[in-house]
Design a protein around this motif. Structure first.
Motif, mmCIF file in Angstrom:
data_model
loop_
_atom_site.group_PDB
_atom_site.id
_atom_site.type_symbol
_atom_site.label_atom_id
_atom_site.label_comp_id
_atom_site.label_asym_id
_atom_site.label_seq_id
_atom_site.Cartn_x
_atom_site.Cartn_y
_atom_site.Cartn_z
ATOM 1 N N LYS A 71 -1.026 -7.008 -0.629
ATOM 2 C CA LYS A 71 -1.243 -8.239 0.133
ATOM 3 C C LYS A 71 -2.471 -8.161 1.036
ATOM 4 O O LYS A 71 -3.239 -9.098 1.146
ATOM 5 N N LEU A 72 -2.650 -7.032 1.700
ATOM 6 C CA LEU A 72 -3.748 -6.877 2.662
ATOM 7 C C LEU A 72 -4.991 -6.317 1.976
ATOM 8 O O LEU A 72 -5.442 -5.207 2.252
ATOM 9 N N THR A 73 -5.554 -7.098 1.072
ATOM 10 C CA THR A 73 -6.638 -6.588 0.227
ATOM 11 C C THR A 73 -8.038 -6.746 0.827
ATOM 12 O O THR A 73 -9.008 -6.279 0.249
ATOM 13 N N SER A 74 -8.141 -7.398 1.964
ATOM 14 C CA SER A 74 -9.446 -7.600 2.588
ATOM 15 C C SER A 74 -10.075 -6.264 2.994
ATOM 16 O O SER A 74 -9.380 -5.360 3.463
ATOM 17 N N PRO A 75 -11.397 -6.132 2.837
ATOM 18 C CA PRO A 75 -12.085 -4.909 3.275
ATOM 19 C C PRO A 75 -11.858 -4.617 4.753
ATOM 20 O O PRO A 75 -11.907 -3.459 5.174
ATOM 21 N N VAL A 76 -11.608 -5.667 5.532
ATOM 22 C CA VAL A 76 -11.360 -5.487 6.964
ATOM 23 C C VAL A 76 -10.106 -4.642 7.175
ATOM 24 O O VAL A 76 -10.092 -3.716 7.991
ATOM 25 N N PHE A 77 -9.045 -4.941 6.424
ATOM 26 C CA PHE A 77 -7.804 -4.175 6.542
ATOM 27 C C PHE A 77 -7.991 -2.754 6.033
ATOM 28 O O PHE A 77 -7.400 -1.812 6.563
ATOM 29 N N LEU A 79 -10.686 -0.930 6.233
ATOM 30 C CA LEU A 79 -11.359 -0.171 7.282
ATOM 31 C C LEU A 79 -10.467 0.055 8.493
ATOM 32 O O LEU A 79 -10.379 1.167 9.017
ATOM 33 N N LEU A 80 -9.774 -1.009 8.936
ATOM 34 C CA LEU A 80 -8.920 -0.894 10.112
ATOM 35 C C LEU A 80 -7.788 0.105 9.897
ATOM 36 O O LEU A 80 -7.556 0.999 10.724
ATOM 37 N N LEU A 81 -7.085 -0.048 8.777
ATOM 38 C CA LEU A 81 -5.970 0.859 8.495
ATOM 39 C C LEU A 81 -6.464 2.260 8.161
ATOM 40 O O LEU A 81 -5.807 3.248 8.469
ATOM 41 N N GLY A 82 -7.637 2.345 7.520
ATOM 42 C CA GLY A 82 -8.193 3.649 7.180
ATOM 43 C C GLY A 82 -8.545 4.461 8.416
ATOM 44 O O GLY A 82 -8.128 5.615 8.559
ATOM 45 N N PHE A 83 -9.280 3.847 9.341
ATOM 46 C CA PHE A 83 -9.717 4.579 10.533
ATOM 47 C C PHE A 83 -8.582 4.777 11.531
ATOM 48 O O PHE A 83 -8.484 5.847 12.150
ATOM 49 N N SER A 84 -7.706 3.786 11.703
ATOM 50 C CA SER A 84 -6.553 3.981 12.587
ATOM 51 C C SER A 84 -5.603 5.007 11.969
ATOM 52 O O SER A 84 -4.913 5.746 12.680
ATOM 53 N N GLY A 85 -5.586 5.054 10.630
ATOM 54 C CA GLY A 85 -4.730 6.007 9.929
ATOM 55 C C GLY A 85 -5.095 7.457 10.215
ATOM 56 O O GLY A 85 -4.242 8.341 10.121
#
Length: 226
Positions: A71-77, A79-85
């Motif tokens: 569902k959250l396929t936007s590049p924004v997600f 990056l956000l989930l990647g770096f917060s991860g």
């Protein structure tokens, strides 16, 4: 004659490639330690580059269920989930490590990490293998390939458990649950966005911070409390 692979064929290809790279150090054992480390580093980077190339080459025909249903396929997600991860992964690692060592009485250290740091101190080039090459290959294999192969038969969560268990076993560290929950967390990141780059960012970033922290402790002659 088709030029693109299905997800099944691509997954098996990446798993085979990872196996070759993983056991490649044995091929370099007859040489000096420096040559062995340098050759292993190059092999890891080449393996990661080849997997990335295979991914893009077969992107149109080799999609997993995770990628199709995300569902959250936007590049924004991504990056956000990647770096917060990165930071969430380190918190999970610390919590599980603390619980595991308290219950099992295992040594409060990671033999796998200490061995890697020892190799880096002998040859700093190996940093590239541990912070870039290794994590990229592990995400393509343990998250995308293994989950891509098994999810249709078991569902995502069982598939994630299987891949996370194998991810932990392959590290041969003695801290099974630490690596299991790390792998499971990376699988969840992958599922949330349907982008393998999300877990790659988190995995590479976490490994980088761990290596930096360990090197700072070493060069600062700092000992962690027992």
């Amino acid at each position: 004659m088709p030029t693109n692979l299905s997800i099944k064929k691509l997954s098996f290809t990446m798993i085979l490639l990872y196996g070759i790279v993983f056991f490649s150090p044995f091929l370099f054992k007859p040489f000096s330690r420096d040559i062995m480390i340098s050759a292993t580093t190059v092999t890891y980077i080449l393996g990661a580059v080849l997997m990335i190339w295979l991914y893009f080459k077969n992107k149109k025909t080799a999609n997993t269920l995770v990628e199709q249903e995300a569902k959250l396929t936007s590049p924004v997600f991504t990056l956000l989930l990647g770096f917060s991860g990165i930071f969430i992964a380190m918190i999970i690692q610390a919590i599980v490590f603390s619980i595991e060592t308290t219950i099992t009485g295992a040594k409060p250290s990671s033999e796998n990490t200490q061995n890697i740091i020892a190799v880096i101190l002998a040859n700093p080039l190996f940093i590239l293998a541990t912070t870039i090459g290794g994590p990229i290959m592990e995400e393509f294999v343990f998250r995308r390939s293994l989950i891509g192969l098994t999810e249709a038969y078991t569902g995502f969560w069982i598939s994630a458990i299987i891949s996370s268990s194998l991810f932990s076993v392959i590290h041969q560290d003695g801290h099974f649950f630490v690596y299991f929950f790390m792998g499971f967390f990376f699988a969840v990141l992958y599922k949330m966005t349907g982008k393998i780059w999300t877990s790659i960012i988190a995995h590479c970033g976490m490994n980088t911070l761990v290596v930096i922290a360990q090197l700072m402790l070493h060069y600062g002659n700092i000992e962690l409390p027992k």
